[in-house]
Design an enzyme around this catalytic site. Structure first.
Site, PDB file in Angstrom:
ATOM      1  N   GLU A 101      38.573  43.451  43.828  1.00  0.00           N
ATOM      2  CA  GLU A 101      37.553  42.408  44.015  1.00  0.00           C
ATOM      3  C   GLU A 101      37.038  41.917  42.669  1.00  0.00           C
ATOM      4  OE1 GLU A 101      33.003  41.895  45.818  1.00  0.00           O
ATOM      5  OE2 GLU A 101      34.264  43.568  46.473  1.00  0.00           O
ATOM      6  N   GLY A 161      29.802  41.206  43.452  1.00  0.00           N
ATOM      7  CA  GLY A 161      30.873  42.125  43.061  1.00  0.00           C
ATOM      8  C   GLY A 161      30.362  43.295  42.246  1.00  0.00           C
TER       9      GLY A 161
END
Length: 380
Positions: free
Chosen positions: A245, A366
């Protein structure tokens, strides 16, 4: 200004061109409309699926493209270069689909992945809560076993793709006494009794990308919706998937920087001031020379990280380095380029304005960049 990555080959270049064509033709003309309605229409998701742009790194046996992270990366680059940030392909394909691929049962994979690849089903992952951001161990949403079901209660917020989502991978506390080993990921299908979406949140940037609140009040889902072979694996699953990610955020960061410099060079060579172009002033040339150098260095670091990931060797520390440094530079470059546009840079009709506003969230989601530095420091 964009340079071909070291891991790029002719097939990936062709994919990137095709993806750019899709974004320019089918997304760019609708970005303003989507910003107004705060979400992308489902027809465009299905069109992305028809074009083969969803779940490219998912094996063909599950309806995906059978490619690698490199295929996802070139789509992300094409999206950034095309100035079409609204459709949340990264969350859908690079994050949600890979949780199901890595930890799902065969039934879960065959149920959800083909429909995610076609765009029929849109995926989201729900970690953040109103009182919990980067500290995932403070999550309060709980899932309690009741016969063959889990009963889920709690609230999530800032959920990307949440307004459009058909399935939400929900991080739940399944054993309060087990600490980090007391969390599990559970697939929640939209439409179950007790599940509701709250506001589609208004944001500083990324206005067309849906981001909403989710509420779970006695939501019953089958125990078969647990992701993984047993409860308590959620935190480990998150830690294993977060490097990918964070890397896709780095891909977007570098591509956005490349686009910002490209736009600014073109503008300053056309804009006149004091009888000459803005580019003719030494300050402009030197500023752009510095920006171009930072982008080239960023590209080199990103290429190294992508290469490591393709070889299965990208560790969490390096992914954290990529996420914090690349997104930090993205914001610096966006700011310096906007300055060279003068007052026009502050106007929304100029793309540099949107780049500036959209870039800011990159340092937060994130895992915040402060958390990235904490992760890095533990390895020193």
């Amino acid at each position: 200004m964009a340079h071909q990555p070291l891991w790029m080959d002719s097939d990936l270049a062709a994919l990137q061109d095709m993806a750019r064509g899709f974004f320019v033709k089918e997304c760019a003309p609708r970005e303003e409309e989507w910003a107004h309605q705060q979400c992308v229409d489902r027809h465009t998701w299905r069109r992305a699926g028809e074009q083969g742009l969803l779940c490219l790194s998912i094996p063909e046996q599950y309806g995906g493209g059978g490619g690698s992270f490199a295929h996802e990366a070139v789509v992300a680059q094409a999206q950034a270069h095309s100035l079409t940030p609204s459709i949340g392909i990264g969350v859908h394909s690079v994050i949600v689909a890979h949780y199901i691929l890595a930890y799902g049962t065969e039934d879960q994979k065959h149920t959800w992945l083909p429909r995610m690849a076609s765009g029929e089903v849109i995926g989201a992952v729900a970690m953040t809560e109103p009182g919990t951001g980067s500290d995932l161990q403070a999550i309060k949403t709980k899932a309690v076993v009741d016969g063959d079901d889990y009963v889920i209660d709690g609230a999530k917020t800032f959920i990307s793709n949440g307004f459009n989502a058909d399935i939400v991978l929900t991080v739940c506390q399944t054993d309060k006494s087990a600490g980090a080993r007391g969390f599990s990921l559970i697939i929640v299908e939209i439409g179950r009794a007790g599940f509701s979406r709250g506001r589609n949140l208004k944001k500083m940037g990324l206005h067309g990308q849906d981001t909403c609140e989710l509420s779970f009040s006695g939501v019953r889902v089958p125990r078969a919706n647990l992701l993984g072979v047993a409860e308590g694996q959620g935190f480990a699953q998150l830690m294993q998937q977060l490097p990918q990610e964070r890397l896709i955020l780095g891909v977007s960061a570098v591509a956005t920087m490349e686009k910002a410099v490209e736009l600014t060079v073109a503008y300053t060579k056309e804009r006149k001031a004091f009888g000459k172009t803005v580019f003719d002033f030494q300050n402009t040339r030197f500023t752009l020379a510095e920006c171009a150098t930072v982008v080239r260095v960023a590209r080199s670091f990103l290429d190294e990280c992508v290469g490591l990931h393709l070889a299965g060797e990208l560790d969490a520390d390096t992914a954290a380095m990529a996420k914090w440094w690349l997104t930090e530079q993205q914001n610096i470059i966006a700011d310096r380029c906007l300055q060279l546009f003068g007052g026009y840079g502050y106007m929304d009709e100029y793309p540099i304005s949107k780049i500036f506003a959209d870039s800011r969230i990159q340092k937060i989601y994130g895992g915040t960049n402060e958390i990235m530095k904490e992760i890095i420091s533990r390895s020193l």
